[in-house]
Motif scaffolding. Structure first.
Motif, PDB file in Angstrom:
ATOM      1  N   HIS A  61       0.837  -1.219   0.000  1.00 42.22           N
ATOM      2  CA  HIS A  61       0.000   0.000   0.000  1.00 42.22           C
ATOM      3  C   HIS A  61       0.869   1.264   0.000  1.00 42.22           C
ATOM      4  CE1 HIS A  61      -3.419  -2.657   0.868  1.00 42.22           C
ATOM      5  NE2 HIS A  61      -2.620  -3.237   1.761  1.00 42.22           N
ATOM      6  N   ASP A  62       1.872   1.265  -0.869  1.00 41.25           N
ATOM      7  CA  ASP A  62       2.779   2.408  -0.928  1.00 41.25           C
ATOM      8  C   ASP A  62       2.193   3.594  -1.680  1.00 41.25           C
ATOM      9  OD1 ASP A  62       5.279   1.718   0.466  1.00 41.25           O
ATOM     10  OD2 ASP A  62       5.365   0.060  -0.967  1.00 41.25           O
ATOM     11  N   LEU A  63       1.171   3.357  -2.488  1.00 38.81           N
ATOM     12  CA  LEU A  63       0.601   4.440  -3.294  1.00 38.81           C
ATOM     13  C   LEU A  63      -0.747   4.924  -2.775  1.00 38.81           C
ATOM     14  CD1 LEU A  63       1.453   3.044  -6.855  1.00 38.81           C
ATOM     15  CD2 LEU A  63       2.823   4.560  -5.399  1.00 38.81           C
ATOM     16  N   ILE A  64      -1.470   4.041  -2.136  1.00 38.55           N
ATOM     17  CA  ILE A  64      -2.799   4.379  -1.594  1.00 38.55           C
ATOM     18  C   ILE A  64      -2.898   3.789  -0.184  1.00 38.55           C
ATOM     19  CG2 ILE A  64      -5.302   4.154  -1.902  1.00 38.55           C
ATOM     20  CD1 ILE A  64      -4.829   3.756  -4.886  1.00 38.55           C
ATOM     21  N   TYR A  65      -3.311   4.612   0.773  1.00 37.12           N
ATOM     22  CA  TYR A  65      -3.466   4.114   2.152  1.00 37.12           C
ATOM     23  C   TYR A  65      -4.453   2.951   2.184  1.00 37.12           C
ATOM     24  CZ  TYR A  65      -1.001   8.189   4.054  1.00 37.12           C
ATOM     25  OH  TYR A  65      -0.057   9.137   4.374  1.00 37.12           O
ATOM     26  N   LYS A  66      -4.137   1.968   2.988  1.00 38.84           N
ATOM     27  CA  LYS A  66      -4.952   0.760   3.055  1.00 38.84           C
ATOM     28  C   LYS A  66      -6.364   1.029   3.556  1.00 38.84           C
ATOM     29  CE  LYS A  66      -5.000  -3.856   5.158  1.00 38.84           C
ATOM     30  NZ  LYS A  66      -4.279  -4.809   6.052  1.00 38.84           N
ATOM     31  N   ASP A  67      -6.479   1.859   4.576  1.00 39.81           N
ATOM     32  CA  ASP A  67      -7.780   2.032   5.240  1.00 39.81           C
ATOM     33  C   ASP A  67      -8.614   3.164   4.649  1.00 39.81           C
ATOM     34  OD1 ASP A  67      -7.188  -0.049   7.006  1.00 39.81           O
ATOM     35  OD2 ASP A  67      -6.039   1.305   8.293  1.00 39.81           O
ATOM     36  N   SER A  68      -7.966   4.280   4.315  1.00 35.44           N
ATOM     37  CA  SER A  68      -8.743   5.457   3.901  1.00 35.44           C
ATOM     38  C   SER A  68      -8.889   5.614   2.395  1.00 35.44           C
ATOM     39  CB  SER A  68      -8.067   6.714   4.442  1.00 35.44           C
ATOM     40  OG  SER A  68      -6.800   6.895   3.825  1.00 35.44           O
ATOM     41  N   ASN A  69      -8.096   4.848   1.624  1.00 39.28           N
ATOM     42  CA  ASN A  69      -8.073   4.990   0.167  1.00 39.28           C
ATOM     43  C   ASN A  69      -7.576   6.353  -0.302  1.00 39.28           C
ATOM     44  OD1 ASN A  69      -8.951   2.357  -0.449  1.00 39.28           O
ATOM     45  ND2 ASN A  69     -11.090   2.955  -0.108  1.00 39.28           N
TER      46      ASN A  69
ATOM     47  N   HIS B 292      -4.703   8.864  -1.549  1.00 37.79           N
ATOM     48  CA  HIS B 292      -3.507   8.652  -2.363  1.00 37.79           C
ATOM     49  C   HIS B 292      -2.284   9.309  -1.726  1.00 37.79           C
ATOM     50  CE1 HIS B 292      -5.444   6.953  -6.026  1.00 37.79           C
ATOM     51  NE2 HIS B 292      -6.511   7.543  -5.490  1.00 37.79           N
ATOM     52  N   ILE B 293      -1.101   8.805  -2.103  1.00 41.09           N
ATOM     53  CA  ILE B 293       0.168   9.257  -1.504  1.00 41.09           C
ATOM     54  C   ILE B 293       1.097   9.774  -2.606  1.00 41.09           C
ATOM     55  CG2 ILE B 293       2.207   8.548  -0.190  1.00 41.09           C
ATOM     56  CD1 ILE B 293       0.406   6.180   0.891  1.00 41.09           C
ATOM     57  N   ARG B 294       1.676  10.944  -2.385  1.00 44.24           N
ATOM     58  CA  ARG B 294       2.738  11.447  -3.259  1.00 44.24           C
ATOM     59  C   ARG B 294       4.039  11.281  -2.476  1.00 44.24           C
ATOM     60  NH1 ARG B 294       0.119  15.114  -5.919  1.00 44.24           N
ATOM     61  NH2 ARG B 294       0.621  15.069  -8.143  1.00 44.24           N
ATOM     62  N   MET B 295       4.779  10.224  -2.785  1.00 45.91           N
ATOM     63  CA  MET B 295       5.914   9.822  -1.946  1.00 45.91           C
ATOM     64  C   MET B 295       7.079  10.807  -1.984  1.00 45.91           C
ATOM     65  SD  MET B 295       6.245   5.661  -2.337  1.00 45.91           S
ATOM     66  CE  MET B 295       6.223   5.574  -4.133  1.00 45.91           C
ATOM     67  N   TYR B 296       7.305  11.458  -3.130  1.00 46.27           N
ATOM     68  CA  TYR B 296       8.544  12.222  -3.313  1.00 46.27           C
ATOM     69  C   TYR B 296       8.310  13.725  -3.465  1.00 46.27           C
ATOM     70  CZ  TYR B 296       9.452   7.397  -4.754  1.00 46.27           C
ATOM     71  OH  TYR B 296       9.504   6.023  -4.818  1.00 46.27           O
ATOM     72  N   GLU B 297       7.181  14.200  -2.992  1.00 45.75           N
ATOM     73  CA  GLU B 297       6.803  15.596  -3.235  1.00 45.75           C
ATOM     74  C   GLU B 297       7.844  16.590  -2.722  1.00 45.75           C
ATOM     75  OE1 GLU B 297       2.837  18.436  -2.870  1.00 45.75           O
ATOM     76  OE2 GLU B 297       2.986  16.631  -1.626  1.00 45.75           O
ATOM     77  N   MET B 298       8.562  16.245  -1.689  1.00 41.28           N
ATOM     78  CA  MET B 298       9.485  17.199  -1.076  1.00 41.28           C
ATOM     79  C   MET B 298      10.675  17.569  -1.964  1.00 41.28           C
ATOM     80  SD  MET B 298      11.120  14.771   1.923  1.00 41.28           S
ATOM     81  CE  MET B 298      12.218  16.030   2.538  1.00 41.28           C
TER      82      MET B 298
ATOM     83  N   TRP C 232      -4.916  10.298 -10.405  1.00 31.95           N
ATOM     84  CA  TRP C 232      -4.925  11.219  -9.257  1.00 31.95           C
ATOM     85  C   TRP C 232      -3.725  12.139  -9.294  1.00 31.95           C
ATOM     86  CZ3 TRP C 232      -1.463  11.829  -5.176  1.00 31.95           C
ATOM     87  CH2 TRP C 232      -1.897  12.672  -4.145  1.00 31.95           C
ATOM     88  N   LEU C 233      -2.550  11.587  -9.590  1.00 33.79           N
ATOM     89  CA  LEU C 233      -1.339  12.413  -9.678  1.00 33.79           C
ATOM     90  C   LEU C 233      -1.497  13.497 -10.745  1.00 33.79           C
ATOM     91  CD1 LEU C 233       1.449   9.642  -9.434  1.00 33.79           C
ATOM     92  CD2 LEU C 233       0.965  11.409  -7.720  1.00 33.79           C
ATOM     93  N   LYS C 234      -2.119  13.156 -11.858  1.00 32.03           N
ATOM     94  CA  LYS C 234      -2.310  14.135 -12.938  1.00 32.03           C
ATOM     95  C   LYS C 234      -3.296  15.230 -12.536  1.00 32.03           C
ATOM     96  CE  LYS C 234      -1.042  11.066 -16.748  1.00 32.03           C
ATOM     97  NZ  LYS C 234      -1.413  10.479 -18.039  1.00 32.03           N
ATOM     98  N   LYS C 235      -4.327  14.832 -11.804  1.00 27.79           N
ATOM     99  CA  LYS C 235      -5.348  15.822 -11.391  1.00 27.79           C
ATOM    100  C   LYS C 235      -4.798  16.784 -10.341  1.00 27.79           C
ATOM    101  CE  LYS C 235      -9.402  12.891 -12.248  1.00 27.79           C
ATOM    102  NZ  LYS C 235     -10.470  12.093 -11.599  1.00 27.79           N
TER     103      LYS C 235
END
Length: 613
Positions: free
Chosen positions: A509-517, A519-525, A599-602
């Protein structure tokens, strides 16, 4: 009388005509004419004494070329024949078993526990000489044999190899001028593939080309068993990347003799590369900008070996320096964070001369390798200037798992080949430079536990890092964090956790949280630093290459913002790793990868010149 007179007139006419003929002939010589006057026409010489022209041979006989006079013979260089053991690389491994340490392995043989995993800026723990030499339990006989074999290899075998014709870490020799001229000064990128690693390396190669790199690329494959014809042809045609397939027979022999595999393939990839200057990249290490400029930088030209730092404190056993005959002097060279804390601040630090092995970090003393450790997921090296370094690194890696990996790291973070290159250069007294700015832990604050979650290591530009470091050295009051952020770019992203394997990203679940659905942007910083959305770019490459259901019935991608043809972009047609798992991958794509890409594109932001990402 009249008859004699007429005959003389006739002779004069004949002589005149013949004279005219000789004067107009290229073969005329003065003595030819003289002979005509000296001899009567009727007294011709016998046939064997006439003009000595070369006659054609009788039919069926071979023509033997006329021999030139000795002084006119063209001097011809004797044709050079390369030592076949250089050509097939076996010379590098011949007699290597003579330098084998015939003692039990010291891996995991700790007196109490392995060395502590602490950052190089840790200020609480004292990594002094006494601590570091009492981690591994090294029997006296093992120590003596390590020292003896190391000495024999460095002082006898390495000079012997050079004497036998080795001029670079590879099979090119200066005596073969055409081959050497093509090799000398050549530069390129080297990655290791095979199976799932070919998938990861493909993504890195795609990224290299997308950021503008023009230099050639080699993908090392350990044997013909790892070779996939359609994939390699696709790489060559579309990305100017060549599959470098190592000889299966030699690979099997090395595996049987020395159990070579894993980390050690890096050495074989360097050895068999056609480039003199190699920028090596792990298959999960992505450039963020075009790194071609590093090859031409003064920093690289001055050192011919650039490494990047890891985060960890160096835990090398002091006995390594004794084994390698490197003198360590009790002469402290630099302060550590531990010193600053113990002193109560920088302004209260004692003179360096007041420290000793007992009260200071061992690797701050003259002759030691400095902190931090190295992170060899990326480095650049010249295989000719640093031939001795690479020959010793080869030795350290062949006998690494049982002896040199433990000696250099003692079970601390990342034990493996990572310290062998800097250690070998240090021992052989060849120059090296380790990037002076430590990497950036890259990640995000997790919604699950509200804590920072590291996902990658962001490595900085070594040239800019040195420029800024030198400014600070020359001006203690220099502080310009904004300038540093703008100028010093992150140029490599080591995506180690997670690696871009489909099952890893999906199951964890590295891209989407398991419980809440969510999305995650891992490298935004890092996006502001590099000027584009890194998550979006890498996931676009990942999805278009992995997901056959990312394409419609017409073979075109379902997203209108990209123009992609399935036949050229979907890797299931070229890589078994993708094609054999198409069904399960399409499920992952439908549930996670394609929705996450959308989602990343939006939600993307514009950061700079690469607004398309």
């Amino acid at each position: 009388m009249m008859l004699k007179y007429k005959i003389r007139i006739l002779l004069l006419i004949i002589v005149s005509l013949i004279s005219i003929h000789f004067f107009t002939s290229n073969k005329f010589k003065t003595n030819d004419l003289q002979k005509l006057f000296d001899h009567p026409v009727v007294n011709q010489p016998p046939p064997q004494q006439q003009s000595q022209r070369v006659k054609g041979p009788p039919p069926g006989n071979k023509i033997t070329p006329q021999e030139k006079p000795q002084q006119q013979q063209e001097s011809k260089e004797p044709e050079f024949t390369k030592n076949p053991k250089i050509e097939d690389f076996t010379i590098f491994f011949d007699n290597l078993s003579n330098y084998k340490i015939n003692k039990p392995s010291i891996k995991d043989k700790y007196k109490t526990e392995k060395a502590k995993e602490l950052f190089s800026n840790n200020d609480d723990f004292l990594f002094n000489k006494e601590y570091l030499e009492n981690v591994l339990d090294i029997p006296d006989q093992t120590f003596k044999e390590l020292k003896q074999k190391h000495s024999e290899y460095v002082n006898h075998r390495i000079p012997e190899l050079i004497e036998e014709g080795i001029a670079t870490f590879g099979n090119k020799v200066p005596q073969n001028k055409k081959e050497w001229d093509s090799y000398h000064g050549s530069s390129g990128y080297v990655l290791v593939g095979g199976g799932k690693y070919s998938w990861l390396s493909f993504l890195v190669i795609k990224q290299l080309r997308s950021v503008g790199s023009k230099l050639p690329i080699e993908l090392f494959l350990s044997s013909e068993d790892e070779y996939e014809k359609k994939f390699c042809e696709h790489l060559k045609k579309k990305y100017d990347a060549r599959c470098n397939v190592f000889d299966k027979k030699l690979a099997n022999e090395l595996n049987e003799k020395y159990n070579i595999g894993g980390y050690q393939y890096k050495m074989l990839a360097l050895l068999s590369s056609n480039f003199e200057n190699v920028l090596y990249l792990d298959s999960d290490n992505f450039p963020t900008i075009n790194p071609d400029y590093i090859f031409d930088s003064e920093l690289y030209k001055n050192t011919n070996l650039i490494l990047w730092p890891d985060a960890w404190a160096r835990t090398t056993n002091p006995k390594f320096y004794e084994i390698s005959n490197v003198e360590i002097k009790e002469n402290k060279q630099r302060y550590s964070s531990y010193d600053i804390k113990q002193a109560g601040g920088k302004e209260k630090l004692r003179p360096l001369t007041s420290y000793n092995f007992e009260n200071s970090w061992f690797h701050d003393f003259e002759g030691t390798l400095p902190d931090p450790t190295s992170e060899t997921g990326v480095f650049i090296i010249n295989k000719t200037t640093h031939l001795k370094t690479l020959l010793l690194a080869l030795y350290y890696n062949v006998f690494g798992p049982d002896f040199y990996y433990p000696l250099l790291t003692q079970g601390s973070a990342g034990e493996g080949d990572k310290e062998t290159f800097i250690a070998a250069a240090h021992v052989m007294k060849e120059p090296w430079h380790q990037t002076l700015k430590q990497f950036l832990w890259t990640g995000y604050v997790s919604k699950t536990n509200n804590q920072f979650t590291s996902k990658a290591l962001g490595h900085y530009d070594p040239i800019k890092s040195k420029e800024i470091h030198d400014k600070k050295e020359n001006d203690p009051n220099y502080k310009n964090e904004e300038e540093e952020k703008k100028q010093n770019k992150i140029i490599f992203m080591h995506l180690s956790y997670p690696k871009f394997y489909p099952n890893w990203l999906y199951d964890n679940h590295d891209l989407i949280y398991k419980d809440s659905n969510d999305h995650i942007r891992m490298y935004e910083m890092i996006n502001e630093n590099i000027g584009y959305d890194f998550d979006l770019k890498i996931l676009q490459f990942f999805t278009e290459a992995l997901c056959s259901n990312y394409y419609g019935n017409d073979g075109l991608a379902i997203d209108n913002d990209v123009i992609l043809d399935k036949h050229n972009t979907y890797m299931g047609e070229y890589l078994k790793y993708v094609g054999e798992n198409e069904e399960i991958n399409n499920k992952r794509c439908e549930e996670v990868f394609i929705p996450h890409l959308h989602w990343l594109k939006k939600t993307k932001k514009n950061y700079g010149s690469e607004n398309s990402w």
